[in-house]
Design a protein around this motif. Structure first.
Motif, PDB file in Angstrom:
ATOM      1  N   ARG A   1      -5.075  -8.830   1.092  1.00 48.52           N
ATOM      2  CA  ARG A   1      -5.564  -7.550   1.599  1.00 48.52           C
ATOM      3  C   ARG A   1      -7.058  -7.386   1.362  1.00 48.52           C
ATOM      4  NH1 ARG A   1      -1.340  -4.126   3.343  1.00 48.52           N
ATOM      5  NH2 ARG A   1      -3.100  -3.366   4.513  1.00 48.52           N
TER       6      ARG A   1
ATOM      7  N   PHE B   1     -19.399 -10.229   7.186  1.00 54.76           N
ATOM      8  CA  PHE B   1     -20.112  -9.317   8.085  1.00 54.76           C
ATOM      9  C   PHE B   1     -20.978  -8.357   7.261  1.00 54.76           C
ATOM     10  CE2 PHE B   1     -19.649  -6.816  12.203  1.00 54.76           C
ATOM     11  CZ  PHE B   1     -20.328  -5.680  11.794  1.00 54.76           C
TER      12      PHE B   1
ATOM     13  N   LEU C   1      -5.161  -1.928  10.121  1.00 52.94           N
ATOM     14  CA  LEU C   1      -5.104  -2.989   9.110  1.00 52.94           C
ATOM     15  C   LEU C   1      -5.201  -2.508   7.666  1.00 52.94           C
ATOM     16  CD1 LEU C   1      -7.252  -5.737  10.757  1.00 52.94           C
ATOM     17  CD2 LEU C   1      -5.093  -6.094   9.559  1.00 52.94           C
TER      18      LEU C   1
ATOM     19  N   HIS D   1       1.373  -5.746   9.111  1.00 48.59           N
ATOM     20  CA  HIS D   1       0.033  -6.057   8.614  1.00 48.59           C
ATOM     21  C   HIS D   1      -0.305  -7.533   8.827  1.00 48.59           C
ATOM     22  CE1 HIS D   1      -2.705  -7.577   5.503  1.00 48.59           C
ATOM     23  NE2 HIS D   1      -3.443  -6.580   5.958  1.00 48.59           N
TER      24      HIS D   1
ATOM     25  N   ARG E   1      -2.095   0.435  -5.189  1.00 49.19           N
ATOM     26  CA  ARG E   1      -0.892  -0.218  -4.673  1.00 49.19           C
ATOM     27  C   ARG E   1       0.338   0.454  -5.253  1.00 49.19           C
ATOM     28  NH1 ARG E   1      -4.547  -2.278  -2.329  1.00 49.19           N
ATOM     29  NH2 ARG E   1      -5.000  -4.481  -2.000  1.00 49.19           N
TER      30      ARG E   1
ATOM     31  N   CYS F   1     -11.126  -7.566   1.891  1.00 52.36           N
ATOM     32  CA  CYS F   1     -11.919  -7.072   3.017  1.00 52.36           C
ATOM     33  C   CYS F   1     -12.084  -8.153   4.085  1.00 52.36           C
ATOM     34  CB  CYS F   1     -13.298  -6.636   2.518  1.00 52.36           C
ATOM     35  SG  CYS F   1     -14.347  -6.035   3.847  1.00 52.36           S
TER      36      CYS F   1
ATOM     37  N   THR G   1     -18.861   2.244   4.516  1.00 53.81           N
ATOM     38  CA  THR G   1     -19.020   1.400   3.328  1.00 53.81           C
ATOM     39  C   THR G   1     -20.422   0.789   3.276  1.00 53.81           C
ATOM     40  OG1 THR G   1     -17.968  -0.266   4.705  1.00 53.81           O
ATOM     41  CG2 THR G   1     -16.625   0.682   2.950  1.00 53.81           C
TER      42      THR G   1
ATOM     43  N   PRO H   1     -16.062  -5.735  -5.316  1.00 52.08           N
ATOM     44  CA  PRO H   1     -16.376  -4.657  -4.368  1.00 52.08           C
ATOM     45  C   PRO H   1     -15.618  -4.803  -3.051  1.00 52.08           C
ATOM     46  CG  PRO H   1     -18.209  -6.194  -4.528  1.00 52.08           C
ATOM     47  CD  PRO H   1     -17.242  -6.583  -5.596  1.00 52.08           C
ATOM     48  N   PHE H   2     -15.152  -6.024  -2.743  1.00 54.96           N
ATOM     49  CA  PHE H   2     -14.427  -6.245  -1.491  1.00 54.96           C
ATOM     50  C   PHE H   2     -12.940  -6.488  -1.728  1.00 54.96           C
ATOM     51  CE2 PHE H   2     -18.840  -7.347  -0.593  1.00 54.96           C
ATOM     52  CZ  PHE H   2     -19.063  -6.628   0.574  1.00 54.96           C
TER      53      PHE H   2
ATOM     54  N   LYS I   1       0.852  -1.199   0.000  1.00 54.48           N
ATOM     55  CA  LYS I   1       0.000   0.000   0.000  1.00 54.48           C
ATOM     56  C   LYS I   1       0.883   1.241   0.000  1.00 54.48           C
ATOM     57  CE  LYS I   1      -4.235  -1.922   1.089  1.00 54.48           C
ATOM     58  NZ  LYS I   1      -5.545  -1.747   1.726  1.00 54.48           N
TER      59      LYS I   1
ATOM     60  N   ALA J   1     -14.014   1.448   8.319  1.00 52.60           N
ATOM     61  CA  ALA J   1     -14.108   0.460   7.237  1.00 52.60           C
ATOM     62  C   ALA J   1     -15.476  -0.192   7.237  1.00 52.60           C
ATOM     63  CB  ALA J   1     -13.017  -0.604   7.392  1.00 52.60           C
ATOM     64  N   SER J   2     -16.080  -0.304   8.426  1.00 52.83           N
ATOM     65  CA  SER J   2     -17.327  -1.059   8.451  1.00 52.83           C
ATOM     66  C   SER J   2     -18.552  -0.166   8.309  1.00 52.83           C
ATOM     67  CB  SER J   2     -17.423  -1.869   9.741  1.00 52.83           C
ATOM     68  OG  SER J   2     -17.684  -1.021  10.810  1.00 52.83           O
TER      69      SER J   2
ATOM     70  N   ARG K   1      -3.305  -8.846  11.092  1.00 53.44           N
ATOM     71  CA  ARG K   1      -4.439  -9.538  10.454  1.00 53.44           C
ATOM     72  C   ARG K   1      -4.733 -10.846  11.208  1.00 53.44           C
ATOM     73  NH1 ARG K   1      -7.257  -8.898   4.920  1.00 53.44           N
ATOM     74  NH2 ARG K   1      -8.239 -10.906   4.737  1.00 53.44           N
TER      75      ARG K   1
HETATM   76  C1  HEM Z   1     -20.272  -2.993   1.847  1.00 52.63           C
HETATM   77  C2  HEM Z   1     -19.354  -2.957   2.781  1.00 52.63           C
HETATM   78  C3  HEM Z   1     -17.862  -3.032   2.547  1.00 52.63           C
HETATM   79  C4  HEM Z   1     -17.129  -2.861   1.411  1.00 52.63           C
HETATM   80  C5  HEM Z   1     -17.626  -2.521   0.019  1.00 52.63           C
HETATM   81  C6  HEM Z   1     -15.741  -3.063   1.769  1.00 52.63           C
HETATM   82  C7  HEM Z   1     -14.680  -3.011   0.878  1.00 52.63           C
HETATM   83  C8  HEM Z   1     -13.365  -3.252   1.199  1.00 52.63           C
HETATM   84  C9  HEM Z   1     -12.284  -3.300   0.250  1.00 52.63           C
HETATM   85  C10 HEM Z   1     -12.402  -3.107  -1.239  1.00 52.63           C
HETATM   86  C11 HEM Z   1     -11.141  -3.567   0.944  1.00 52.63           C
HETATM   87  C12 HEM Z   1      -9.755  -3.756   0.346  1.00 52.63           C
HETATM   88  C13 HEM Z   1      -9.055  -2.463   0.073  1.00 52.63           C
HETATM   89  C14 HEM Z   1      -7.788  -2.668  -0.751  1.00 52.63           C
HETATM   90  O1  HEM Z   1      -7.502  -3.755  -1.229  1.00 52.63           O
HETATM   91  O2  HEM Z   1      -7.070  -1.687  -0.919  1.00 52.63           O
HETATM   92  C15 HEM Z   1     -11.503  -3.655   2.348  1.00 52.63           C
HETATM   93  C16 HEM Z   1     -10.617  -3.875   3.351  1.00 52.63           C
HETATM   94  C17 HEM Z   1     -10.982  -3.982   4.656  1.00 52.63           C
HETATM   95  N1  HEM Z   1     -12.250  -4.009   5.167  1.00 52.63           N
HETATM   96 FE1  HEM Z   1     -13.955  -3.791   4.132  1.00 52.63          FE
HETATM   97  N2  HEM Z   1     -15.659  -3.346   3.104  1.00 52.63           N
HETATM   98  C18 HEM Z   1     -16.927  -3.354   3.619  1.00 52.63           C
HETATM   99  C19 HEM Z   1     -17.295  -3.617   4.915  1.00 52.63           C
HETATM  100  C20 HEM Z   1     -16.412  -3.916   5.919  1.00 52.63           C
HETATM  101  C21 HEM Z   1     -16.805  -4.249   7.262  1.00 52.63           C
HETATM  102  C22 HEM Z   1     -18.255  -4.402   7.726  1.00 52.63           C
HETATM  103  C23 HEM Z   1     -15.655  -4.403   7.968  1.00 52.63           C
HETATM  104  C24 HEM Z   1     -15.459  -4.753   9.420  1.00 52.63           C
HETATM  105  C25 HEM Z   1     -16.404  -5.079  10.257  1.00 52.63           C
HETATM  106  C26 HEM Z   1     -14.546  -4.187   7.074  1.00 52.63           C
HETATM  107  C27 HEM Z   1     -13.219  -4.258   7.425  1.00 52.63           C
HETATM  108  C28 HEM Z   1     -12.174  -4.174   6.535  1.00 52.63           C
HETATM  109  C29 HEM Z   1     -10.778  -4.259   6.934  1.00 52.63           C
HETATM  110  C30 HEM Z   1     -10.231  -4.441   8.335  1.00 52.63           C
HETATM  111  C31 HEM Z   1     -10.031  -4.141   5.755  1.00 52.63           C
HETATM  112  C32 HEM Z   1      -8.498  -4.170   5.624  1.00 52.63           C
HETATM  113  C33 HEM Z   1      -8.035  -5.567   5.321  1.00 52.63           C
HETATM  114  C34 HEM Z   1      -6.549  -5.667   5.110  1.00 52.63           C
HETATM  115  O3  HEM Z   1      -5.944  -4.822   4.482  1.00 52.63           O
HETATM  116  O4  HEM Z   1      -6.010  -6.656   5.603  1.00 52.63           O
HETATM  117  N3  HEM Z   1     -15.050  -3.896   5.831  1.00 52.63           N
HETATM  118  N4  HEM Z   1     -12.875  -3.489   2.471  1.00 52.63           N
END
Ligand code: HEM
Length: 434
Positions: free
Chosen positions: A378, A385, A73, A81, A313, A380, A247, A372-373, A58, A243-244, A85
């Motif tokens: 890395r 959840f 995170l 990281h 990235r 989500c 989004t 989307p995730f 990143k 993050a949670s 994690r």
């Molecule tokens: C619709 C809801 C959500 C979307 C669209 C979303 C999307 C994303 C995306 C795209 C990433 C990766 C970012 C990257 O690769 O640069 C990410 C990472 C992350 N998300 Fe979500 N997220 C959502 C909900 C949540 C929820 C509910 C949580 C926690 C309860 C969460 C916790 C995290 C965490 C901790 C990361 C970092 C992971 C890492 O880098 O190891 N997200 N999310």
């Protein structure tokens, strides 16, 4: 000297679509001193996120967001990281998700009881409030409601000021008007003060709570048996909060908007919810799999309005994509906003069509035509959840209400900051379902 920066800052979403239409699968963009490659082919995205993820960090991307998340995170790299994690993973354990489902449904019901037939509301704001309350309860247990109330405004100020947050703009944001920079700093200070106070109190008093904060405070690193420092806990808490909550709130706001425009799909979702939850009983975690069409609606809304609209990235080694060399030190960006609109995978891409997500159609597409995730190491952490929260809240709210747009001809203006937000909200009229 600034390359495409002025155009990007004016309208990043239009810029991404324009250059993708013009140049196709890979686009080279100059951004001040940086060379940026926009990858639009799902196979190239998979290479970066999964197959060759070790070539990317990143790094200086997200430098704006790092001012808020610190080394949590989402923004950390490498050994830190990986260690974090592993440590945070149990927060998302299946058994815990079942407990979270109860919080989601309970607060969803409280929210739906607040509305009256004929009310005019901003559904984006209401969803934001609801998901913040849910996250507050899950992170801080009984103290969650007070904390959510105290930090709500600060969260809003900080995130709305993070312009195109995934890009290395920290240097540029310093050029923002001083009033904005001051507002950002003041809001961040509030967040820190509230969370530091909670951590300190819990450390002093010990705690029998089973919320996420207790879990983080008692978690121990493998091998050493040591716990996290207070500042690391704070960074992870702010990361999880943001993050949670934002989004999911945006995913839901856009879903309600699309349902209000597509009466047939709305009726089909209502029919499913009524059939699965016969007699109007409240949904539990176990109902989520049966609410298939509701999930398809949410998937399709996140295709058109992916909350995380741009991933970025830095290459730490040379990498090849579509026959071009992406030199070490360059930035690579991947945009769900763009790829989700590729007509090769999603015919008539601007059409809202939940049926794209029936299993047959779904299976033919490459894995990273829809992300989307994100994905890979890395990806989500909260994906399961988020799906659960999205489907449960859609069901609880739609059991009683439908929403009508105040002005059908208006398309809500989008603000692509940290997440894809409807900047002036989405005004709807609340209508009780017959
Ligand atoms: C619709 C809801 C959500 C979307 C669209 C979303 C999307 C994303 C995306 C795209 C990433 C990766 C970012 C990257 O690769 O640069 C990410 C990472 C992350 N998300 Fe979500 N997220 C959502 C909900 C949540 C929820 C509910 C949580 C926690 C309860 C969460 C916790 C995290 C965490 C901790 C990361 C970092 C992971 C890492 O880098 O190891 N997200 N999310």
């Amino acid at each position: 000297m600034l390359g495409s920066l002025p155009e990007i800052r004016r309208d990043p979403l239009a810029f991404l679509l324009r250059v993708s239409a013009e140049y196709g699968e890979i686009v080279h963009v100059r951004l001040g001193p940086f060379h940026v490659y926009l990858l639009n082919h799902p196979d190239d995205i998979e290479q970066v996120l999964v197959t060759n993820h070790h070539r990317f960090i990143k790094g200086r991307t997200l430098s704006g967001a790092r001012r808020l998340f610190g080394n949590g995170l989402l923004t950390s790299d490498g050994a830190l990281h990986a260690r974090q994690r592993r440590l945070v993973q149990p927060v998302f354990h299946r058994v815990r998700l079942d407990e979270y489902a109860r919080v989601m449904t309970t607060l969803g019901v409280e929210q739906r009881d607040r509305w009256r037939d004929g009310d005019t509301i901003d559904i984006a704001r209401e969803m934001s409030r609801l998901t913040l309350m849910i996250t507050g309860r899950i992170l801080f247990g009984a103290e969650g409601d007070a904390v959510a109330a105290e930090i709500g405004g600060a969260l809003e100020s900080t995130t709305s000021l993070l312009e195109v947050a995934v890009l290395p703009f920290a240097a540029f944001t310093d050029l923002f008007p001083l009033s904005q920079v001051r507002r950002f700093r003041a809001a961040r200070a509030t967040l820190h003060r509230v969370i530091d106070r909670l951590i300190e109190r819990r450390r002093r008093g010990g705690s029998e709570d089973r919320d996420v904060l207790s879990l983080l405070l008692s978690a121990q690193y493998e091998g050493t048996g040591e716990g996290m420092s207070d500042s690391q806990v704070r960074d992870e808490v702010i990361t999880l909060l943001l993050a949670s909550h934002e989004t999911t709130a945006n995913a839901l706001a856009w879903t309600w908007y699309l349902l209000a425009r597509h009466a047939r799909d709305e009726a089909r979702m209502h029919a499913e919810i009524d059939a699965v939850l016969g007699g109007g009983r409240l949904p539990l975690a176990g109902d989520v799999t049966a609410l298939t069409f509701t999930r398809m609606v949410l998937a399709e809304a996140m295709r058109l309005y992916p909350p995380a609209w741009l991933l970025a990235r830095v290459a730490v080694e040379n990498h090849e994509a579509r026959g071009y060399v992406v030199h070490a030190g360059s930035l690579v960006v991947m945009s769900p906003w763009v790829v989700h609109r590729n007509a090769s995978y999603f015919p008539e891409p601007e059409q809202f069509d939940p049926d794209r997500w029936d299993t047959v159609g779904h299976n033919g597409r490459p894995r990273f035509s829809y992300f989307p995730f994100g994905g890979g190491s890395r990806g989500c952490m909260g994906e399961a959840f988020a799906w659960m929260e999205g489907v449960l809240l859609l069901a609880v709210v739609a059991q009683r209400w439908r929403f009508r747009l105040l002005d059908e001809s208006l398309h809500p203006e989008m603000h692509p900051a940290l997440t894809l937000t409807p900047i002036s909200g989405i005004r709807v009229k609340v209508e009780r379902r017959p």
